[in-house]
Design a protein around this motif. Structure first.
Motif, PDB file in Angstrom:
ATOM      1  N   TRP A 203       0.861  -1.196   0.000  1.00 55.20           N
ATOM      2  CA  TRP A 203       0.000   0.000   0.000  1.00 55.20           C
ATOM      3  C   TRP A 203       0.885   1.229   0.000  1.00 55.20           C
ATOM      4  O   TRP A 203       1.947   1.246   0.614  1.00 55.20           O
ATOM      5  CB  TRP A 203      -0.875  -0.049   1.252  1.00 55.20           C
ATOM      6  CG  TRP A 203      -1.789   1.111   1.478  1.00 55.20           C
ATOM      7  CD1 TRP A 203      -3.070   1.234   1.071  1.00 55.20           C
ATOM      8  CD2 TRP A 203      -1.497   2.313   2.219  1.00 55.20           C
ATOM      9  NE1 TRP A 203      -3.598   2.442   1.500  1.00 55.20           N
ATOM     10  CE2 TRP A 203      -2.653   3.118   2.205  1.00 55.20           C
ATOM     11  CE3 TRP A 203      -0.358   2.776   2.894  1.00 55.20           C
ATOM     12  CZ2 TRP A 203      -2.722   4.362   2.826  1.00 55.20           C
ATOM     13  CZ3 TRP A 203      -0.413   4.013   3.514  1.00 55.20           C
ATOM     14  CH2 TRP A 203      -1.582   4.795   3.477  1.00 55.20           C
ATOM     15  N   ASN A 204       0.445   2.273  -0.712  1.00 54.37           N
ATOM     16  CA  ASN A 204       1.193   3.533  -0.808  1.00 54.37           C
ATOM     17  C   ASN A 204       0.574   4.632   0.040  1.00 54.37           C
ATOM     18  O   ASN A 204      -0.639   4.886  -0.049  1.00 54.37           O
ATOM     19  CB  ASN A 204       1.213   4.024  -2.257  1.00 54.37           C
ATOM     20  CG  ASN A 204       2.327   3.408  -3.069  1.00 54.37           C
ATOM     21  OD1 ASN A 204       3.455   3.891  -3.084  1.00 54.37           O
ATOM     22  ND2 ASN A 204       1.999   2.304  -3.755  1.00 54.37           N
TER      23      ASN A 204
ATOM     24  N   TYR B  28      -0.672   0.979 -14.240  1.00 53.31           N
ATOM     25  CA  TYR B  28      -1.993   1.593 -14.166  1.00 53.31           C
ATOM     26  C   TYR B  28      -2.780   1.388 -15.469  1.00 53.31           C
ATOM     27  O   TYR B  28      -3.745   2.116 -15.723  1.00 53.31           O
ATOM     28  CB  TYR B  28      -1.872   3.095 -13.923  1.00 53.31           C
ATOM     29  CG  TYR B  28      -1.423   3.508 -12.541  1.00 53.31           C
ATOM     30  CD1 TYR B  28      -2.281   3.417 -11.448  1.00 53.31           C
ATOM     31  CD2 TYR B  28      -0.146   4.023 -12.328  1.00 53.31           C
ATOM     32  CE1 TYR B  28      -1.881   3.828 -10.180  1.00 53.31           C
ATOM     33  CE2 TYR B  28       0.272   4.436 -11.064  1.00 53.31           C
ATOM     34  CZ  TYR B  28      -0.605   4.336 -10.001  1.00 53.31           C
ATOM     35  OH  TYR B  28      -0.204   4.748  -8.751  1.00 53.31           O
ATOM     36  N   SER B  29      -2.398   0.422 -16.243  1.00 51.41           N
ATOM     37  CA  SER B  29      -3.018   0.269 -17.570  1.00 51.41           C
ATOM     38  C   SER B  29      -4.353  -0.489 -17.466  1.00 51.41           C
ATOM     39  O   SER B  29      -4.456  -1.439 -16.673  1.00 51.41           O
ATOM     40  CB  SER B  29      -2.074  -0.507 -18.495  1.00 51.41           C
ATOM     41  OG  SER B  29      -0.867   0.199 -18.666  1.00 51.41           O
TER      42      SER B  29
ATOM     43  N   GLY C  35       5.487  -1.135  -7.748  1.00 51.32           N
ATOM     44  CA  GLY C  35       5.442  -0.131  -6.686  1.00 51.32           C
ATOM     45  C   GLY C  35       4.175   0.679  -6.635  1.00 51.32           C
ATOM     46  O   GLY C  35       3.850   1.249  -5.590  1.00 51.32           O
ATOM     47  N   GLU C  36       3.429   0.732  -7.734  1.00 53.50           N
ATOM     48  CA  GLU C  36       2.145   1.432  -7.738  1.00 53.50           C
ATOM     49  C   GLU C  36       1.170   0.706  -8.652  1.00 53.50           C
ATOM     50  O   GLU C  36       1.492   0.392  -9.803  1.00 53.50           O
ATOM     51  CB  GLU C  36       2.293   2.884  -8.216  1.00 53.50           C
ATOM     52  CG  GLU C  36       3.067   3.784  -7.274  1.00 53.50           C
ATOM     53  CD  GLU C  36       3.166   5.220  -7.779  1.00 53.50           C
ATOM     54  OE1 GLU C  36       2.310   5.610  -8.620  1.00 53.50           O
ATOM     55  OE2 GLU C  36       4.077   5.941  -7.339  1.00 53.50           O
TER      56      GLU C  36
ATOM     57  N   TYR D 260      -0.828  -0.833  -3.735  1.00 57.35           N
ATOM     58  CA  TYR D 260      -1.970   0.008  -4.116  1.00 57.35           C
ATOM     59  C   TYR D 260      -1.683   1.466  -3.774  1.00 57.35           C
ATOM     60  O   TYR D 260      -1.204   1.792  -2.689  1.00 57.35           O
ATOM     61  CB  TYR D 260      -3.221  -0.469  -3.371  1.00 57.35           C
ATOM     62  CG  TYR D 260      -4.462   0.342  -3.664  1.00 57.35           C
ATOM     63  CD1 TYR D 260      -5.324  -0.024  -4.690  1.00 57.35           C
ATOM     64  CD2 TYR D 260      -4.772   1.475  -2.914  1.00 57.35           C
ATOM     65  CE1 TYR D 260      -6.476   0.725  -4.962  1.00 57.35           C
ATOM     66  CE2 TYR D 260      -5.918   2.228  -3.184  1.00 57.35           C
ATOM     67  CZ  TYR D 260      -6.749   1.849  -4.209  1.00 57.35           C
ATOM     68  OH  TYR D 260      -7.871   2.604  -4.481  1.00 57.35           O
ATOM     69  N   TRP D 261      -2.031   2.379  -4.708  1.00 58.66           N
ATOM     70  CA  TRP D 261      -1.836   3.820  -4.489  1.00 58.66           C
ATOM     71  C   TRP D 261      -3.069   4.406  -3.824  1.00 58.66           C
ATOM     72  O   TRP D 261      -4.164   4.384  -4.370  1.00 58.66           O
ATOM     73  CB  TRP D 261      -1.573   4.540  -5.811  1.00 58.66           C
ATOM     74  CG  TRP D 261      -1.328   6.012  -5.615  1.00 58.66           C
ATOM     75  CD1 TRP D 261      -2.241   7.012  -5.715  1.00 58.66           C
ATOM     76  CD2 TRP D 261      -0.091   6.633  -5.254  1.00 58.66           C
ATOM     77  NE1 TRP D 261      -1.648   8.231  -5.451  1.00 58.66           N
ATOM     78  CE2 TRP D 261      -0.333   8.028  -5.161  1.00 58.66           C
ATOM     79  CE3 TRP D 261       1.191   6.156  -5.007  1.00 58.66           C
ATOM     80  CZ2 TRP D 261       0.663   8.942  -4.838  1.00 58.66           C
ATOM     81  CZ3 TRP D 261       2.193   7.057  -4.686  1.00 58.66           C
ATOM     82  CH2 TRP D 261       1.924   8.433  -4.594  1.00 58.66           C
ATOM     83  N   ASP D 262      -2.893   4.952  -2.617  1.00 54.23           N
ATOM     84  CA  ASP D 262      -3.968   5.558  -1.839  1.00 54.23           C
ATOM     85  C   ASP D 262      -3.616   7.016  -1.593  1.00 54.23           C
ATOM     86  O   ASP D 262      -2.670   7.322  -0.866  1.00 54.23           O
ATOM     87  CB  ASP D 262      -4.124   4.807  -0.502  1.00 54.23           C
ATOM     88  CG  ASP D 262      -5.264   5.334   0.368  1.00 54.23           C
ATOM     89  OD1 ASP D 262      -5.687   6.493   0.166  1.00 54.23           O
ATOM     90  OD2 ASP D 262      -5.710   4.598   1.260  1.00 54.23           O
ATOM     91  N   ASN D 263      -4.387   7.933  -2.201  1.00 53.66           N
ATOM     92  CA  ASN D 263      -4.102   9.364  -2.018  1.00 53.66           C
ATOM     93  C   ASN D 263      -4.979  10.013  -0.957  1.00 53.66           C
ATOM     94  O   ASN D 263      -4.971  11.227  -0.789  1.00 53.66           O
ATOM     95  CB  ASN D 263      -4.236  10.112  -3.344  1.00 53.66           C
ATOM     96  CG  ASN D 263      -5.644  10.034  -3.936  1.00 53.66           C
ATOM     97  OD1 ASN D 263      -6.574   9.567  -3.290  1.00 53.66           O
ATOM     98  ND2 ASN D 263      -5.780  10.476  -5.172  1.00 53.66           N
TER      99      ASN D 263
END
Length: 591
Positions: free
Chosen positions: A228-229, A446-447, A499-500, A535-538
């Motif tokens: 997780w990011n 992210y594709s 990494g993302e 996973y990218w979490d903003n």
């Protein structure tokens, strides 16, 4: 005159004798008695007092049968009336209480009843609990006669039941303790009812630290697990200065990282932008306060038992800042200067963390490119930008290893150009290292971005409506991309991780179903091809473009349907049953 005086004398004497005789007769005929002004007193739970009057012409004694109720004689103004003060102390018990004041005399015995209502009663049965390092549940038993509350001073202790308070009731409340991967730790749960407090102390034994480990790419992938990011947090910046709250998130806390571990993540990537916190050449000294904050956040991950990755993030964004690959590829003097700065920066970061165990990974930098996201001058400059990035990665490895300590064999992440899989497979050169199997190739995925990031389309995959999904990037494309990584790196003993990854939250059920399917398919494929995804979490709780929050970064609060998202990703990574295959996920796509 003399005779008149004598007659008056005898008359007065007669009157005195008559009066005396009358008084003596009254005393001899009055009945003994004893009377009280009140037979019952009622008090609130507070310390209180009241007066009792006793009229009597006989002797008596008076006493209370309870220590909390006292009787004290006061000064009286009448010969047959005595005044007493009845005083009760504060009632902190969970029930009403009664005392009896007894008046004993030869004539009769009288009883005065004193009643006092219960205070804010609160009794906790056990005041301390011992918990194993692996965590688990424990139950607090208590009695209360009103609406009580409680507070927990450490986020690794959480309530697992809802307990509704009713007057004079016994309760059991279950709490959960997360696994401990550090030193022994102590937490407190404080129960409060009115002005009464009871504290329960929870002590958890020392546990084993998280670690990235393994000698094969598959082992290392398994040790990373599901990642997780902490996106838009320490990587956020405005006007060339990195600042944690610049992009809307409040400062992160231990509560978030404990929640991450509790919900099933095993690794975190903590992107860090250093802009505005680096001094002048040649030392390029990092601001101590900022470096300490990064260390504090790394400590959150360590305490929660999570592996962690830190990096240099937006310092290279679009070649707009000091990691300018576009100009470095054209100017060797500039390139040399940048490499000196990379050495200085990573030497300081590595020294700060040289005593940390292998739960911590260093990643050299993020999505390095010239502003064209892989479609810029890198396609026409004869490979100069790719070569510069390979040089930078080597400088990074050398700088970290030179600091010694645990950095000698720490796992390091090194990215390909713009972390694009195709460009990485074609142009990445693995740096030389003094130890084997400690370098991991980093890419992002992210594709298709029209579906995952921009929310231009609401569906994805072989069951999606062709008018509602991109015309590229379905399951076969995803597998082919990951297979390229496996063939180039994993099959040759070189570990790699994604990494993302990500897919934004949708506002309707059907679109969200395709989001869940995409993430489960990607995670299952990543595992089958030997790479751990992050996973990218903003932190965004909204829906639509760039809205990918699962947690509130300050409190750890779950956002939207994040638990559903986490469950499908966990299934993709951790479900090892024979029947659960990538084909099984494919066959269960939304219809």
């Amino acid at each position: 005159m003399k005779r008149l005086f004598i007659n008056l004398f005898y008359l007065i004497a007669i009157l005195i004798n008559v009066s005396f005789a009358s008084c003596t007769e009254k005393e001899q005929t009055e009945e003994p008695f004893i009377k009280v002004s009140k037979e019952t007193f009622s008090f609130s739970n507070d310390e209180s007092e009241a007066l009792l009057y006793i009229q009597s012409n006989i002797d008596y004694s008076i006493a209370s049968d309870k220590q909390w109720c006292s009787v004290t004689q006061q000064e009286s103004t009448s010969t047959q009336t005595e005044k007493y003060q009845i005083k009760v102390s504060e009632n902190n018990e969970v029930e009403n209480r009664t005392a009896t004041i007894t008046i004993n005399s030869s004539l009769q015995n009288l009883q005065i009843i004193v009643e006092q209502t219960a205070g804010h009663g609160l009794i906790v049965k056990e005041k301390s609990y011992q918990v194993k390092s692996q965590g688990g549940k424990f139950t607090v038993e208590l009695s209360a006669n009103g609406e009580y509350s409680y507070s927990i001073d450490n986020s690794w202790i959480t309530e697992t039941t809802d307990s509704k308070s009713r007057a004079m009731k016994d309760y059991t409340i279950d709490f959960n303790v997360s696994a401990n991967h550090g030193q022994e730790r102590i937490g407190n749960i404080t129960f409060t009812l009115g002005n009464i407090s009871e504290t329960v102390t929870v002590t958890q034994e020392k546990g084993e630290a998280a670690t990235v480990s393994g000698e094969t790419p598959w082992d290392i992938c398994a040790s990373l697990g599901l990642g997780w990011n902490l996106g838009n947090q320490l990587d956020a910046h405005n006007n060339g200065i990195a600042e944690e709250t610049a992009w809307g998130n409040q400062p992160t806390t231990q509560a978030l990282f404990d929640q991450l571990a509790f919900t099933g993540f095993t690794s975190v990537r903590i992107p860090v932008t250093w802009l505005g916190h680096i001094g002048e050449a040649p030392s390029y000294t990092i601001d101590a306060e900022y470096l300490n904050r990064v260390a504090e956040v790394v400590g959150y991950a360590e305490s929660a038992g999570l592996n962690a990755i830190i990096n240099i993030h937006h310092d290279g964004a679009d070649s707009n800042y000091w990691l300018n690959i576009k100009d470095a590829a054209k100017d060797e003097t500039l390139n040399t200067s940048i490499k000196e700065q990379i050495t200085a920066i990573w030497t300081q970061i590595a020294n700060k963390f040289k005593d940390k165990g292998n739960f911590l990974v260093f990643e050299s930098m993020n999505e390095i490119h010239d502003g064209g996201w892989g479609w810029g001058e890198n396609l026409t400059d004869g490979g100069k930008q790719y070569a510069v990035l390979n040089e930078w990665n080597q400088v990074f490895v050398d700088a970290v290893r030179a600091t010694g300590g645990n950095n000698t064999n720490r796992y390091l992440g090194v990215p390909g150009y713009v972390t694009n899989i195709d460009l990485t497979v074609e142009h990445f050169v693995l740096p030389k290292d003094i130890v084997n199997n400690r370098l991991m190739v980093a890419v992002h995925f992210y594709s298709p971005n029209e579906f995952t990031l921009n929310d231009e389309y609401s569906e994805w995959g072989h069951t999606g409506d062709s008018s509602k999904k991109p015309n590229w990037g379905d399951e076969e494309y995803l597998k082919s991309q990951l297979n390229r990584m496996k063939t180039k790196f994993i099959d040759n003993g070189i570990p790699a991780y994604i990494g993302e990854i990500g897919c934004v939250h949708r506002s309707n059920e059907r679109s969200e179903a395709f989001r869940l399917y995409y993430l489960e398919y990607l995670c299952k494929a990543a595992k089958e091809y030997g790479m751990a995804p992050f996973y990218w979490d903003n932190g965004s709780a909204s829906a639509g473009k760039e809205c990918s929050g699962l947690f509130n970064h300050a409190t750890g609060e779950i956002l939207n349907n994040a638990l559903e998202v986490i469950e499908v990703m966990k299934r993709g990574i951790f479900d090892n049953s024979e029947s659960y295959t990538l084909e099984h996920v494919y066959e269960n796509a939304p219809l």
